[in-house]
Design a protein around this motif. Sequence first.
Motif, PDB file in Angstrom:
ATOM      1  N   ASN A 135      53.038  40.912  34.652  1.00 13.92           N
ATOM      2  CA  ASN A 135      54.234  41.735  34.502  1.00 13.92           C
ATOM      3  C   ASN A 135      54.414  42.246  33.077  1.00 13.92           C
ATOM      4  O   ASN A 135      54.932  43.354  32.864  1.00 13.92           O
ATOM      5  N   LEU A 136      54.003  41.452  32.089  1.00 11.26           N
ATOM      6  CA  LEU A 136      54.036  41.934  30.710  1.00 11.26           C
ATOM      7  C   LEU A 136      53.166  43.175  30.548  1.00 11.26           C
ATOM      8  O   LEU A 136      53.561  44.150  29.897  1.00 11.26           O
ATOM      9  N   VAL A 137      51.966  43.125  31.149  1.00  9.94           N
ATOM     10  CA  VAL A 137      51.044  44.255  31.049  1.00  9.94           C
ATOM     11  C   VAL A 137      51.586  45.453  31.817  1.00  9.94           C
ATOM     12  O   VAL A 137      51.558  46.591  31.325  1.00  9.94           O
ATOM     13  N   ARG A 138      52.103  45.207  33.011  1.00  9.07           N
ATOM     14  CA  ARG A 138      52.587  46.322  33.828  1.00  9.07           C
ATOM     15  C   ARG A 138      53.810  46.995  33.206  1.00  9.07           C
ATOM     16  O   ARG A 138      54.047  48.195  33.455  1.00  9.07           O
ATOM     17  N   ALA A 139      54.571  46.258  32.425  1.00 10.82           N
ATOM     18  CA  ALA A 139      55.766  46.826  31.788  1.00 10.82           C
ATOM     19  C   ALA A 139      55.472  47.437  30.429  1.00 10.82           C
ATOM     20  O   ALA A 139      56.389  47.930  29.755  1.00 10.82           O
ATOM     21  N   ALA A 140      54.216  47.437  30.020  1.00 13.49           N
ATOM     22  CA  ALA A 140      53.862  47.855  28.659  1.00 13.49           C
ATOM     23  C   ALA A 140      54.056  49.350  28.427  1.00 13.49           C
ATOM     24  O   ALA A 140      54.019  49.806  27.280  1.00 13.49           O
ATOM     25  N   GLY A 141      54.264  50.127  29.477  1.00 19.41           N
ATOM     26  CA  GLY A 141      54.541  51.550  29.286  1.00 19.41           C
ATOM     27  C   GLY A 141      55.765  51.776  28.415  1.00 19.41           C
ATOM     28  O   GLY A 141      55.830  52.767  27.668  1.00 19.41           O
ATOM     29  N   ALA A 142      56.727  50.856  28.484  1.00 20.42           N
ATOM     30  CA  ALA A 142      57.925  50.964  27.653  1.00 20.42           C
ATOM     31  C   ALA A 142      57.614  50.782  26.175  1.00 20.42           C
ATOM     32  O   ALA A 142      58.432  51.144  25.319  1.00 20.42           O
ATOM     33  N   ARG A 143      56.421  50.242  25.886  1.00 17.45           N
ATOM     34  CA  ARG A 143      56.011  50.037  24.494  1.00 17.45           C
ATOM     35  C   ARG A 143      54.916  51.018  24.088  1.00 17.45           C
ATOM     36  O   ARG A 143      54.257  50.833  23.073  1.00 17.45           O
ATOM     37  N   GLY A 144      54.733  52.053  24.896  1.00 19.96           N
ATOM     38  CA  GLY A 144      53.748  53.068  24.541  1.00 19.96           C
ATOM     39  C   GLY A 144      52.320  52.653  24.799  1.00 19.96           C
ATOM     40  O   GLY A 144      51.399  53.099  24.112  1.00 19.96           O
ATOM     41  N   ILE A 145      52.109  51.799  25.812  1.00 20.24           N
ATOM     42  CA  ILE A 145      50.786  51.316  26.187  1.00 20.24           C
ATOM     43  C   ILE A 145      50.578  51.579  27.672  1.00 20.24           C
ATOM     44  O   ILE A 145      51.485  51.350  28.480  1.00 20.24           O
ATOM     45  N   ARG A 146      49.413  52.036  28.039  1.00 20.19           N
ATOM     46  CA  ARG A 146      49.078  52.219  29.454  1.00 20.19           C
ATOM     47  C   ARG A 146      48.516  50.904  29.978  1.00 20.19           C
ATOM     48  O   ARG A 146      47.339  50.604  29.851  1.00 20.19           O
ATOM     49  N   GLY A 147      49.379  50.099  30.576  1.00 18.59           N
ATOM     50  CA  GLY A 147      48.979  48.780  31.049  1.00 18.59           C
ATOM     51  C   GLY A 147      48.623  48.794  32.518  1.00 18.59           C
ATOM     52  O   GLY A 147      49.359  49.349  33.344  1.00 18.59           O
ATOM     53  N   ILE A 148      47.503  48.171  32.860  1.00 16.19           N
ATOM     54  CA  ILE A 148      46.981  48.143  34.229  1.00 16.19           C
ATOM     55  C   ILE A 148      46.502  46.726  34.527  1.00 16.19           C
ATOM     56  O   ILE A 148      45.943  46.063  33.656  1.00 16.19           O
ATOM     57  N   VAL A 149      46.681  46.260  35.758  1.00 12.24           N
ATOM     58  CA  VAL A 149      46.235  44.936  36.175  1.00 12.24           C
ATOM     59  C   VAL A 149      45.256  45.066  37.329  1.00 12.24           C
ATOM     60  O   VAL A 149      45.478  45.848  38.259  1.00 12.24           O
ATOM     61  N   VAL A 150      44.170  44.306  37.264  1.00  7.89           N
ATOM     62  CA  VAL A 150      43.218  44.219  38.372  1.00  7.89           C
ATOM     63  C   VAL A 150      43.145  42.766  38.814  1.00  7.89           C
ATOM     64  O   VAL A 150      42.989  41.864  37.981  1.00  7.89           O
ATOM     65  N   ARG A 151      43.275  42.549  40.134  1.00  8.61           N
ATOM     66  CA  ARG A 151      43.129  41.213  40.699  1.00  8.61           C
ATOM     67  C   ARG A 151      41.849  41.150  41.522  1.00  8.61           C
ATOM     68  O   ARG A 151      41.839  41.523  42.699  1.00  8.61           O
ATOM     69  N   PRO A 152      40.750  40.686  40.967  1.00  7.01           N
ATOM     70  CA  PRO A 152      39.542  40.481  41.778  1.00  7.01           C
ATOM     71  C   PRO A 152      39.739  39.320  42.747  1.00  7.01           C
ATOM     72  O   PRO A 152      40.474  38.369  42.468  1.00  7.01           O
ATOM     73  N   SER A 153      39.057  39.416  43.875  1.00  7.97           N
ATOM     74  CA  SER A 153      38.986  38.290  44.803  1.00  7.97           C
ATOM     75  C   SER A 153      37.743  37.476  44.446  1.00  7.97           C
ATOM     76  O   SER A 153      37.305  37.485  43.292  1.00  7.97           O
ATOM     77  N   MET A 154      37.155  36.754  45.387  1.00  8.11           N
ATOM     78  CA  MET A 154      35.927  35.994  45.127  1.00  8.11           C
ATOM     79  C   MET A 154      34.796  36.973  44.806  1.00  8.11           C
ATOM     80  O   MET A 154      34.470  37.843  45.610  1.00  8.11           O
ATOM     81  N   ILE A 155      34.200  36.846  43.624  1.00  8.49           N
ATOM     82  CA  ILE A 155      33.188  37.801  43.161  1.00  8.49           C
ATOM     83  C   ILE A 155      31.788  37.226  43.376  1.00  8.49           C
ATOM     84  O   ILE A 155      31.538  36.059  43.108  1.00  8.49           O
ATOM     85  N   TRP A 156      30.882  38.089  43.829  1.00  8.63           N
ATOM     86  CA  TRP A 156      29.493  37.675  44.023  1.00  8.63           C
ATOM     87  C   TRP A 156      28.592  38.863  43.696  1.00  8.63           C
ATOM     88  O   TRP A 156      29.045  39.990  43.567  1.00  8.63           O
ATOM     89  N   GLY A 157      27.292  38.588  43.558  1.00  5.64           N
ATOM     90  CA  GLY A 157      26.336  39.666  43.354  1.00  5.64           C
ATOM     91  C   GLY A 157      25.238  39.300  42.382  1.00  5.64           C
ATOM     92  O   GLY A 157      25.420  38.483  41.473  1.00  5.64           O
TER      93      GLY A 157
END
Length: 299
Positions: free
Chosen positions: A140-162
């Motif tokens: 939520n800190l990252v997602r709200a960062a637009g108010a501080r002039g930052i383009r904040g985005i969150v990625v939630r990976p699931s179980m990663i393989w490869g």
Amino acid sequence: MKVLIYGAGGFLGSALVRRFVAGGHTVRGLVRNEDAAAALREAGAEPVLGDLLTDPDDTVALASDADVVVYAAQLLLEPERNTIEALLDTLAESGKTLIFTSGTGVLSQRTDGEWSEDTFAEDDEFVRSKYIGARVDTENLVRAAGARGIRGIVVRPSMIWGHGRSPMLDGFRTSIEKTGAVCYIGRGLNLYSNVHVDDVAEIYYLAAEKAPTGAIYHAVSGETNFRTIAEALARRHGVSARSIDLAEGVEIWGTFAALIVFSTCSRTRAPRARRELGWQPHPDRLDVLSEINVPASAI
């Protein structure tokens, strides 16, 4: 763009390096040892040696020179939040992009091996995991960062393989080393939705290009329950698969992994990633069981 990746020497981080380099961007990556640095150079990126825990001021300051900062490091929840807060302070009013790596563990449900019908898209409400749900506060800190002039985005990976690797599959293999069998908890009907590491990297790449401020994306392309995975691994390694209780799981994997991974169910969907980013997982990378059959020499 100039891209800085924290955790560039890790499983996900190295895939991010490959994707952004392939896209023609200038990539720097924070790594902790010379072997990881050599791998980054070979991939076409510039390594920076350092540690977020022991060199917090110098490593966070690196963000000032990047257009896009990707946090893919692995820290415990409190130092992770402290690091993100410091990055937000460094990037404030810059208009730059910060992509934070969370995970679908925040919405996982402890089921002790049972299946749950609950499955969550990016903007669905959920009960936070008792064990790791506090990470949502950092999201939520990252997602709200637009108010501080930052383009904040969150990625939630699931179980990663490869590419012959997967932290979760490695956990199943640990049970072979310790017990001679591939173990799963209870009936083994629980699961983490899963995704190939290169498809995860594609979400970050697309998000850096066009995601709106405050966006959150799941990275998921399929699901296979733990008993099925355990039985496939057992055939691959010529051993048996067997059910265990949580207490034995703690002996094998430790309390954290037994509770957060092997006794939980975490089922997710990614409609927002598909809709907003046009993301599509590659059709040849949808079956985690195909990874189990990778020859041992390739792992």
